[in-house]
Design a protein around this motif. Structure first.
Motif, PDB file in Angstrom:
ATOM      1  N   ASN A 209       0.854  -1.188   0.000  1.00  0.00           N
ATOM      2  CA  ASN A 209       0.000   0.000   0.000  1.00  0.00           C
ATOM      3  C   ASN A 209       0.889   1.236   0.000  1.00  0.00           C
ATOM      4  O   ASN A 209       1.769   1.371   0.849  1.00  0.00           O
ATOM      5  CB  ASN A 209      -0.897  -0.038   1.243  1.00  0.00           C
ATOM      6  CG  ASN A 209      -1.937   1.058   1.223  1.00  0.00           C
ATOM      7  OD1 ASN A 209      -1.867   1.983   0.422  1.00  0.00           O
ATOM      8  ND2 ASN A 209      -2.907   0.925   2.109  1.00  0.00           N
ATOM      9  N   PRO A 210       0.680   2.195  -0.925  1.00  0.00           N
ATOM     10  CA  PRO A 210       1.534   3.388  -0.968  1.00  0.00           C
ATOM     11  C   PRO A 210       1.455   4.225   0.293  1.00  0.00           C
ATOM     12  O   PRO A 210       2.447   4.841   0.698  1.00  0.00           O
ATOM     13  CB  PRO A 210       1.006   4.166  -2.173  1.00  0.00           C
ATOM     14  CG  PRO A 210       0.153   3.232  -2.933  1.00  0.00           C
ATOM     15  CD  PRO A 210      -0.261   2.141  -2.018  1.00  0.00           C
ATOM     16  N   ASN A 211       0.316   4.266   0.948  1.00  0.00           N
ATOM     17  CA  ASN A 211       0.197   5.041   2.196  1.00  0.00           C
ATOM     18  C   ASN A 211       1.058   4.435   3.298  1.00  0.00           C
ATOM     19  O   ASN A 211       1.700   5.152   4.071  1.00  0.00           O
ATOM     20  CB  ASN A 211      -1.275   5.098   2.643  1.00  0.00           C
ATOM     21  CG  ASN A 211      -2.121   5.903   1.686  1.00  0.00           C
ATOM     22  OD1 ASN A 211      -1.616   6.809   1.031  1.00  0.00           O
ATOM     23  ND2 ASN A 211      -3.402   5.568   1.591  1.00  0.00           N
ATOM     24  N   VAL A 212       1.078   3.117   3.362  1.00  0.00           N
ATOM     25  CA  VAL A 212       1.923   2.444   4.359  1.00  0.00           C
ATOM     26  C   VAL A 212       3.390   2.708   4.059  1.00  0.00           C
ATOM     27  O   VAL A 212       4.191   2.986   4.954  1.00  0.00           O
ATOM     28  CB  VAL A 212       1.621   0.932   4.376  1.00  0.00           C
ATOM     29  CG1 VAL A 212       2.599   0.197   5.282  1.00  0.00           C
ATOM     30  CG2 VAL A 212       0.194   0.674   4.803  1.00  0.00           C
TER      31      VAL A 212
ATOM     32  N   SER B  15       8.372   8.212   6.213  1.00  0.00           N
ATOM     33  CA  SER B  15       8.330   9.385   7.104  1.00  0.00           C
ATOM     34  C   SER B  15       8.836   9.022   8.497  1.00  0.00           C
ATOM     35  O   SER B  15       9.550   9.813   9.136  1.00  0.00           O
ATOM     36  CB  SER B  15       6.918   9.968   7.166  1.00  0.00           C
ATOM     37  OG  SER B  15       6.033   9.029   7.761  1.00  0.00           O
TER      38      SER B  15
ATOM     39  N   LEU C 199       4.588   5.296   2.476  1.00  0.00           N
ATOM     40  CA  LEU C 199       4.864   6.700   2.798  1.00  0.00           C
ATOM     41  C   LEU C 199       5.045   6.889   4.292  1.00  0.00           C
ATOM     42  O   LEU C 199       5.941   7.613   4.746  1.00  0.00           O
ATOM     43  CB  LEU C 199       3.719   7.576   2.267  1.00  0.00           C
ATOM     44  CG  LEU C 199       3.842   9.068   2.551  1.00  0.00           C
ATOM     45  CD1 LEU C 199       5.058   9.643   1.825  1.00  0.00           C
ATOM     46  CD2 LEU C 199       2.579   9.785   2.139  1.00  0.00           C
ATOM     47  N   GLU C 200       4.212   6.202   5.079  1.00  0.00           N
ATOM     48  CA  GLU C 200       4.311   6.310   6.536  1.00  0.00           C
ATOM     49  C   GLU C 200       5.641   5.718   7.028  1.00  0.00           C
ATOM     50  O   GLU C 200       6.301   6.281   7.903  1.00  0.00           O
ATOM     51  CB  GLU C 200       3.129   5.589   7.180  1.00  0.00           C
ATOM     52  CG  GLU C 200       3.064   5.781   8.674  1.00  0.00           C
ATOM     53  CD  GLU C 200       1.846   5.117   9.294  1.00  0.00           C
ATOM     54  OE1 GLU C 200       1.851   4.953  10.521  1.00  0.00           O
ATOM     55  OE2 GLU C 200       0.913   4.760   8.556  1.00  0.00           O
TER      56      GLU C 200
END
Length: 193
Positions: A74-77, A83, A79-80
């Motif tokens: 998942n791209p959000n995971v 970060s 990205l997290e």
């Protein structure tokens, strides 16, 4: 035994001719490293690819098939995760820079103390040299002072003898004006040098 052996044999009892028989044995033990190499077997490959992918580049840049989503992230995971990694790196960098500043301050303080200690050491060394020089001259002064005291004592005793002689044998005008000299104690304990 692995080497050559010699044996002395005699032929059939009465014949005394000596003969040497050489027996050589060959060992069948091979090199252990060579044996290990022979025992190696080829295993199955670690990376398996689809039939259409033939190179490492194809495997690395392949696009996931639309039917299978089990291998995608998942791209959000992602990205997290990046970060969180960036925040961790920034915290580490700030700790390292703070620690570096503390170490630099301690080094500056240590340098300043070293300079002051060096100055005090140089001053102490100079004072010790001066004191040593003065103390080395004290013995010579003591000897010279002893000689002067001896001469002074001799002069005073001569003056006293002269005064006594004038008082006893001199003219009357001088006899009334001369008094005997009283010599103070010349004991060095009473008069420290």
């Amino acid at each position: 035994m692995g080497g050559s052996e010699s044996a002395l044999t005699s032929s059939q009892g009465e014949n005394l001719d000596d003969e040497i028989t050489t027996v050589s044995e060959r060992t069948e033990v091979g090199d252990p490293i060579l044996e290990k190499l022979k025992s190696l077997k080829i295993t199955a490959p670690i990376l398996t690819s689809a039939p259409g992918e033939s190179s490492l580049t194809d495997i690395l840049v392949r696009k996931p098939s639309s039917s299978s989503t089990s291998g995608t992230v998942n791209p959000n995971v992602l990205l997290e995760l990046f970060s969180m990694y960036r925040d961790w790196q920034e915290q580490k960098a700030s700790k390292i820079s703070k620690r570096q500043e503390e170490i630099e301050n301690k080094i500056e303080v240590a340098d300043a103390l070293a300079v002051k200690l060096l100055q005090r050491f140089n001053y102490s060394a100079s004072a010790m040299k001066t004191t040593s020089h003065h103390l080395s001259e004290v013995h010579a002064l003591q000897v010279e002072l002893g000689e002067l005291k001896g001469r002074l004592t001799e002069v005073i005793s001569n003056c006293d003898a002269l005064c006594k002689r004038i008082a006893a044998e001199g003219p009357e005008t001088l006899q009334s004006s001369i008094a005997p000299i009283t010599v103070a104690s010349t004991d060095p304990k009473n008069h420290p040098v």
